[in-house]
Design an enzyme around this catalytic site. Structure first.
Site, short mmCIF file in Angstrom:
data_model
loop_
_atom_site.label_atom_id
_atom_site.label_comp_id
_atom_site.label_asym_id
_atom_site.label_seq_id
_atom_site.Cartn_x
_atom_site.Cartn_y
_atom_site.Cartn_z
N SER A 291 51.03 -5.28 -81.77
CA SER A 291 51.69 -6.29 -81.98
C SER A 291 51.11 -7.61 -82.33
O SER A 291 49.72 -7.55 -82.09
CB SER A 291 51.95 -6.06 -80.17
OG SER A 291 52.21 -7.36 -79.32
N TYR B 177 47.91 -6.96 -71.73
CA TYR B 177 49.32 -6.65 -72.80
C TYR B 177 48.32 -6.80 -74.29
O TYR B 177 48.43 -5.25 -74.87
CB TYR B 177 50.34 -7.06 -72.49
CG TYR B 177 51.25 -6.83 -73.77
CD1 TYR B 177 51.42 -5.02 -73.96
CD2 TYR B 177 51.81 -7.09 -74.62
CE1 TYR B 177 52.30 -4.96 -74.66
CE2 TYR B 177 52.23 -6.83 -75.70
CZ TYR B 177 52.94 -5.55 -76.12
OH TYR B 177 53.88 -5.12 -77.06
N LYS C 6 47.37 -3.33 -76.59
CA LYS C 6 47.05 -3.07 -77.08
C LYS C 6 45.89 -3.28 -78.32
O LYS C 6 45.93 -1.80 -79.41
CB LYS C 6 47.92 -4.22 -78.35
CG LYS C 6 49.75 -3.77 -77.78
CD LYS C 6 49.82 -2.09 -78.02
CE LYS C 6 51.97 -2.00 -77.50
NZ LYS C 6 51.96 -0.75 -78.00
N1 NAD Z 1 59.78 -5.28 -77.92
C1 NAD Z 1 58.30 -6.21 -78.57
O1 NAD Z 1 59.02 -7.52 -78.43
C2 NAD Z 1 57.72 -6.00 -79.17
C3 NAD Z 1 57.10 -6.35 -79.99
C4 NAD Z 1 55.70 -6.11 -79.87
C5 NAD Z 1 55.36 -4.97 -80.21
N2 NAD Z 1 55.91 -4.03 -78.80
C6 NAD Z 1 55.86 -2.39 -79.22
O2 NAD Z 1 56.72 -1.68 -79.60
C7 NAD Z 1 56.35 -0.42 -78.52
C8 NAD Z 1 58.40 -0.03 -78.01
O3 NAD Z 1 58.82 -1.16 -77.63
P1 NAD Z 1 60.23 -1.35 -77.15
O4 NAD Z 1 61.09 -3.08 -77.29
O5 NAD Z 1 60.99 -0.02 -77.49
O6 NAD Z 1 59.63 -1.01 -75.49
P2 NAD Z 1 61.37 -0.53 -74.36
O7 NAD Z 1 60.84 -0.78 -73.06
O8 NAD Z 1 62.37 -0.79 -74.74
O9 NAD Z 1 60.51 0.95 -75.20
C9 NAD Z 1 59.25 1.78 -74.67
C10 NAD Z 1 59.77 3.23 -74.02
O10 NAD Z 1 58.47 3.95 -73.85
C11 NAD Z 1 59.10 4.58 -72.62
N3 NAD Z 1 57.71 4.99 -72.35
C12 NAD Z 1 57.10 3.54 -71.30
N4 NAD Z 1 56.16 4.21 -70.52
C13 NAD Z 1 56.08 6.16 -71.16
C14 NAD Z 1 55.49 6.98 -70.51
N5 NAD Z 1 54.14 6.79 -70.10
N6 NAD Z 1 55.76 8.29 -71.32
C15 NAD Z 1 56.61 8.71 -71.56
N7 NAD Z 1 57.52 7.17 -72.10
C16 NAD Z 1 56.89 6.44 -71.53
C17 NAD Z 1 59.61 4.21 -72.46
O11 NAD Z 1 61.12 4.48 -71.10
C18 NAD Z 1 60.75 3.46 -73.78
O12 NAD Z 1 61.41 3.94 -73.53
C19 NAD Z 1 55.98 -0.53 -77.49
O13 NAD Z 1 54.96 0.35 -77.15
C20 NAD Z 1 55.65 -2.02 -77.36
O14 NAD Z 1 54.52 -2.47 -76.82
C21 NAD Z 1 57.58 -3.99 -78.54
#
Ligand code: NAD
Length: 359
Positions: A131, A155, A159
């Protein structure tokens, strides 16, 4: 055709990436514990995907912190995956301040567990969701990957910790007496992708972002105000040193982001052992007021707002320099703010309660 494990495949970015990978002909196992998502997202992915792709996605409910669930995922993948795309994790900055240990547990211990399973099952190719949060308060805009990693919240710390774990793994030295004195390295192919602000939805409006509880990101909040589910948008600060006084962020359409994962997967899979660290952003910032205006135009609804005090820890500007991803992957974000608003609105309007909505 690569055989790929997608952790967190049911989430916002994971579901769009599953669709793009299926359309590109890859075979997937999506592992998710549905902590922050719904299995409905993957049913929708199958409904949108071409008929021939349907047999190439299998879904397994399980937790990345559970070694048995990971073994089960690897056995569903025929014992060996060509690559893992690792989305599973917790992503709310605010929640991470209240519950830091949950973030260290899922994001760091979960990732360590996944890496152990990959080693056990001889898979050394990984695309990791990092991120822009790892940059904290950057000194220069646009932000290049060489900017210091200095996160300012739990957070971001998790990362950065996983990024470091991956760097350590990529430079592991294997004792090899046969070729001494030169040391060997295991053939890790790793991409650490630093996302900026993913928004929008698939143009069909059938999959999209479905935050649990009050959204902490701007776009879902604006959509909910446009729908009349919330009375007004609170804008944190009207006196930032930006042209209109509101904060500027680099928003990227989730379909561009999903295509960035496809490009990273294919670059690693066909390339040498390496570790890539890449910004995935658009390289163009928009202020909160510009987003509100674009959203009003796309939705035909008004988005009332009020200015409130700045939030501690917020930065005025965050814009990526995405040129390294262009050079390494031949990938650039193509979709503009209008498309982000149009597709995000198509999803939100037809799914006012997310996947709990009928449709
Ligand atoms: N959306 C954003 O703004 C953003 C920005 C930068 C980085 N990210 C990173 O991208 C990744 C995906 O983000 P997203 O927006 O799709 O979030 P999201 O919450 O929609 O998706 C995360 C998924 O991981 C699953 N999950 C959580 N804990 C788990 C576990 N212990 N075992 C198995 N599955 C698990 C959740 O059920 C969900 O389906 C994350 O790692 C997040 O930190 C997101």
């Amino acid at each position: 055709m690569a055989n790929v494990l997608i952790t967190g495949g049911a989430g916002f970015i994971g579901s769009h990436t599953c669709l793009v990978l299926l359309e590109a002909g890859h075979q997937l196992v999506a592992l998710d514990n549905f902590a922050t998502s719904s299995p409905e997202s993957l049913r929708r992915v199958l409904a949108i995907a071409p008929p021939a792709a349907k047999a190439r996605l299998r879904v397994l409910e399980g937790d990345i912190r559970d070694p048995l669930a990971l073994d089960q995922a690897f056995s569903l993948g025929g014992g060996r995956f060509d690559a893992v795309i690792h989305f599973a994790g917790l992503k709310s900055v605010d929640q991470s301040v209240r519950e830091p240990l949950s973030y260290w547990d899922v994001n760091v211990a979960g990732s360590r567990n996944l890496l152990s399973a990959m080693i056990k099952h001889h898979c050394h190719t990984l695309v990791f969701s990092s991120s822009a949060t790892v940059y904290g308060h950057p000194h220069h805009i646009p932000i290049a990957e060489s900017a210091p990693v200095q996160p300012i919240n739990p957070y971001g710390h998790t990362k950065a910790a996983v990024e470091q774990m991956l760097a350590d793994l990529a430079s592991t030295v294997i004792e090899n007496q046969a070729v001494a004195p030169s040391a060997e390295r295991p053939p890790w192919r790793i991409a650490r992708l630093r996302y900026f602000n993913p928004v929008g939805a698939h143009p069909s409006g059938r999959i999209g972002e479905d935050p649990l509880g009050p959204p902490s990101n701007l776009f879902p909040f604006v959509s909910q105000v446009a729908l009349g589910q919330r009375p007004a948008l609170r804008i944190f600060g009207a006196d930032w040193p930006t042209p209109d006084g509101t904060g500027i962020r680099d928003y990227i359409h989730v379909m561009d982001l999903a295509e960035g994962h496809l490009a990273a997967l294919e670059a690693l899979w066909n390339g040498p052992a390496q570790m890539l660290t890449l910004n995935l952003g658009r390289g163009r910032g928009y202020s909160v007021l510009e987003v509100v205006k674009a959203f009003e135009q796309a939705s035909g609804r008004s988005v009332p707002f009020q200015f409130v005090a700045r939030r501690p820890g917020d930065a005025p500007w965050s814009v990526a320099d995405p040129s390294e991803a262009g050079r390494q992957l031949g990938w650039w974000a193509r979709r503009d703010l209008e498309e982000m608003c149009r597709d995000g609105w198509a999803w939100q309007r037809s799914h006012p309660q997310g996947y709990r909505s009928v449709g």
